[in-house]
Enzyme design. Structure first.
Site, PDB file in Angstrom:
ATOM      1  N   LYS A  95       0.834  -1.221   0.000  1.00  0.00           N
ATOM      2  CA  LYS A  95       0.000   0.000   0.000  1.00  0.00           C
ATOM      3  C   LYS A  95       0.863   1.264   0.000  1.00  0.00           C
ATOM      4  O   LYS A  95       0.779   2.118   0.885  1.00  0.00           O
ATOM      5  CB  LYS A  95      -0.970   0.006   1.178  1.00  0.00           C
ATOM      6  CG  LYS A  95      -1.940  -1.168   1.122  1.00  0.00           C
ATOM      7  CD  LYS A  95      -3.002  -1.100   2.174  1.00  0.00           C
ATOM      8  CE  LYS A  95      -4.012  -2.203   2.046  1.00  0.00           C
ATOM      9  NZ  LYS A  95      -3.489  -3.543   2.356  1.00  0.00           N
ATOM     10  N   ASP A 134       3.174   7.379  -0.685  1.00  0.00           N
ATOM     11  CA  ASP A 134       3.927   8.616  -0.453  1.00  0.00           C
ATOM     12  C   ASP A 134       4.256   9.319  -1.778  1.00  0.00           C
ATOM     13  O   ASP A 134       3.778   8.919  -2.831  1.00  0.00           O
ATOM     14  CB  ASP A 134       5.206   8.282   0.330  1.00  0.00           C
ATOM     15  CG  ASP A 134       5.523   9.365   1.347  1.00  0.00           C
ATOM     16  OD1 ASP A 134       5.549  10.545   0.940  1.00  0.00           O
ATOM     17  OD2 ASP A 134       5.748   9.038   2.519  1.00  0.00           O
TER      18      ASP A 134
HETATM   19  N1  5IU Z   1      -7.228  -5.980   2.412  1.00  0.00           N
HETATM   20  C1  5IU Z   1      -8.533  -5.931   2.841  1.00  0.00           C
HETATM   21  N2  5IU Z   1      -9.336  -4.919   2.424  1.00  0.00           N
HETATM   22  C2  5IU Z   1      -8.907  -3.937   1.600  1.00  0.00           C
HETATM   23  C3  5IU Z   1      -7.564  -4.003   1.169  1.00  0.00           C
HETATM   24  C4  5IU Z   1      -6.752  -5.017   1.586  1.00  0.00           C
HETATM   25  O1  5IU Z   1      -8.996  -6.785   3.580  1.00  0.00           O
HETATM   26  O2  5IU Z   1      -9.687  -3.070   1.225  1.00  0.00           O
HETATM   27  I1  5IU Z   1      -6.848  -2.592  -0.046  1.00  0.00           I
HETATM   28  C5  5IU Z   1      -6.284  -7.041   2.816  1.00  0.00           C
HETATM   29  C6  5IU Z   1      -6.022  -7.153   4.274  1.00  0.00           C
HETATM   30  C7  5IU Z   1      -5.754  -8.596   4.447  1.00  0.00           C
HETATM   31  C8  5IU Z   1      -6.612  -9.283   3.421  1.00  0.00           C
HETATM   32  O3  5IU Z   1      -4.390  -8.858   4.133  1.00  0.00           O
HETATM   33  O4  5IU Z   1      -6.801  -8.318   2.406  1.00  0.00           O
HETATM   34  C9  5IU Z   1      -7.964  -9.738   3.929  1.00  0.00           C
HETATM   35  O5  5IU Z   1      -7.830 -10.656   4.973  1.00  0.00           O
HETATM   36  P1  5IU Z   1      -9.071 -11.421   5.642  1.00  0.00           P
HETATM   37  O6  5IU Z   1      -9.755 -12.238   4.511  1.00  0.00           O
HETATM   38  O7  5IU Z   1      -8.418 -12.259   6.677  1.00  0.00           O
HETATM   39  O8  5IU Z   1     -10.001 -10.396   6.231  1.00  0.00           O
END
Ligand code: 5IU
Length: 469
Positions: free
Chosen positions: A297, A300
């Protein structure tokens, strides 16, 4: 305006009677604007009025007429106002370049679409889709006559503002005032128009094109590779391996490797990170054919982001196939993310832009993601896809939509703001090409069986979406 309405009536470009339309309906009015080309003074007037409709928009780099009637009109606007023109073919030539859009342009340029009559907006939309496939921005269309049969609303849903010189009501009022038609005919026409308000289903080509077609329109080598992996492995599963040990991640990858197309990690939560172990994970990725996504993510300024991507302890550029980035800092950050134009990373790593987040009350509003999607189009040689919870307006079928927040066991979320949906909902209702599953899989007692369930559910939904548009 009255003068133009009269002239159009006099040359029989507006006719009254009984006419069977393309869709089979019988209309009391018919517009045949093809005739305008036989009357140069009228053609000139029409082109002038159309141009006035977009003159306030300083951001016009190009214009493109919808074939065929609008082509001479667009040409006249182009020459008079010195705005370069593009030409859209109805069918690609089966020899030579096979291009559907002819002319000189750069991705990120703004193009106004010119049309003679808009009913439901389908023709304008088809032209916009072809232009957008090439990274050209389309936010505005100008039309001589809007029949007010849903075109404006349908185009707005696709991020295109329609400006019309005339509406049917105005033509009818003008002709009635000048006694060219009687009140009864005018009423009959307006009743017909009101009774035939129709809506085209908002059809986003990305959602229904085959993966093979999309592979051939993708501009990024990593997106191309991912389409190939999806087809070969019959999988659209990305697993979020949110574990704190790289040894554990490698073990997981070895077991579920055949089921997934992407393994997503957060390098900064690993307690035992080393570049040597990362090399080992790359070996597993090569053997089982999946891509590694670092969900960093980046957010910057470009100068900092470049250092974060290439340097530090993690040296992300040495091992990541995909990285995520927030478009907050603007288009320049995206274009310079991987380094200058000669950087190898531009070909070996794809940027996945975060347009929307899965969490409750996320600030990624529709306006934000719409703007950000446009920047992604500008940097189409950097961006391989986007993270989203819905298809954006400025969509491009070569881009891949990644949707996190997928969990078959939990409907409510994780009590910390995360929101979940099922694989089928993610693909069929939210536009996901790739489903991202984290805890729904890594916390299960049998990760291989669970991976197979998610693979099968996700792939079935994707196949259904493509085959039943
Ligand atoms: N993730 C999210 N939502 C987002 C984004 C990234 O959940 O909007 I951008 C990432 C965070 C985690 C994974 O690494 O996706 C989801 O994990 P779970 O299925 O355990 O919630």
């Amino acid at each position: 305006m009255d003068e133009l309405a009269t002239k159009l009536f006099d040359i029989q470009a507006v006719k009254f009677g009984s006419f069977t339309l393309k869709g089979g309906q019988v209309s009391p009015i018919y517009f045949d604007f093809r005739l305008i080309i036989s009357y140069p003074a009228i053609l000139e007037k029409v082109a002038g009025l159309l141009w006035k409709k977009c003159a306030y928009n300083a951001n016009v780099d190009l214009i493109c007429g919808v074939p065929y009637t609008a082509l001479p009109i667009a040409t006249l606007i182009s020459v008079t106002n010195r705005v370069p023109m593009l030409l859209r073919r109805k069918e690609a030539k089966d020899y030579g370049t096979k291009k559907l859009i002819e002319g000189d342009f750069r991705p990120g340029m703004n193009c106004i679409i010119v049309e003679d009559v808009v009913t439901t907006g389908t023709s304008v939309l088809e032209t916009a889709v072809e232009l957008r496939k090439l990274g050209i921005l389309v936010t505005h269309a100008i039309v001589l006559l809007d029949r007010r049969q849903g075109g404006k609303e349908n185009l707005a849903k696709h991020g295109i503002e329609l400006s019309a010189v005339f509406h049917v009501e105005e033509i009818m009022a003008s002709l009635e005032k000048q006694s060219k038609v009687d009140h009864k005919v005018a009423e009959e026409v307006m009743d017909f128009i009101r009774g035939h308000q129709q809506s085209i289903v908002s059809r986003n080509p990305r959602l229904h094109e085959s993966l093979e077609e999309r592979r051939s329109s993708s501009k990024h080598p990593i997106a191309t590779r991912l389409f190939e992996l999806m087809m070969a492995k019959k999988s659209n599963l990305c697993v979020a391996a949110d574990l704190t040990s790289l040894d554990e991640v490698i073990k997981l990858a070895e077991s579920i490797g055949p089921k997934i197309v992407v393994l997503k990690i957060h390098v900064d939560i690993l307690e035992d990170f080393s570049l040597a172990k990362m090399k080992q994970l790359r070996k597993v990725a090569k053997a089982h054919e999946f891509l590694i996504m670092e969900d960093r993510k980046f957010a910057d300024i470009a100068n900092t982001v470049q250092q974060q991507f290439h340097g530090g302890v993690y040296k992300i550029s040495e091992w990541a196939d995909l990285i995520t980035a927030h478009p907050l800092a603007g288009p320049e950050m995206i274009t310079h993310l991987f380094g200058d134009s000669s950087s190898d990373s531009r070909r070996t790593c794809g940027c996945v832009l975060i347009l929307e987040m899965s969490t409750k009350n996320a600030l990624t509003s529709q306006d934000y993601s719409k703007e950000a999607a446009k920047w992604g189009l500008i940097a189409s040689d950097i961006v391989a896809g986007f993270v989203g919870q819905s298809p954006p307006d400025a969509d491009f079928s070569g881009w891949i939509q990644f949707t996190p927040g997928v969990n078959s066991a939990s409907k409510s979320g994780d009590s910390k703001g995360q929101q979940y949906c099922s694989p089928a909902e993610a693909v069929l209702e939210r536009g996901a090409d790739i489903i991202i599953v984290g805890r729904g899989l890594i916390k299960s007692s049998d990760v291989v069986a669970t991976a197979e369930n998610y693979r099968s559910e996700g792939w079935t939904a994707l196949t259904k979406r493509i085959t039943n548009p």
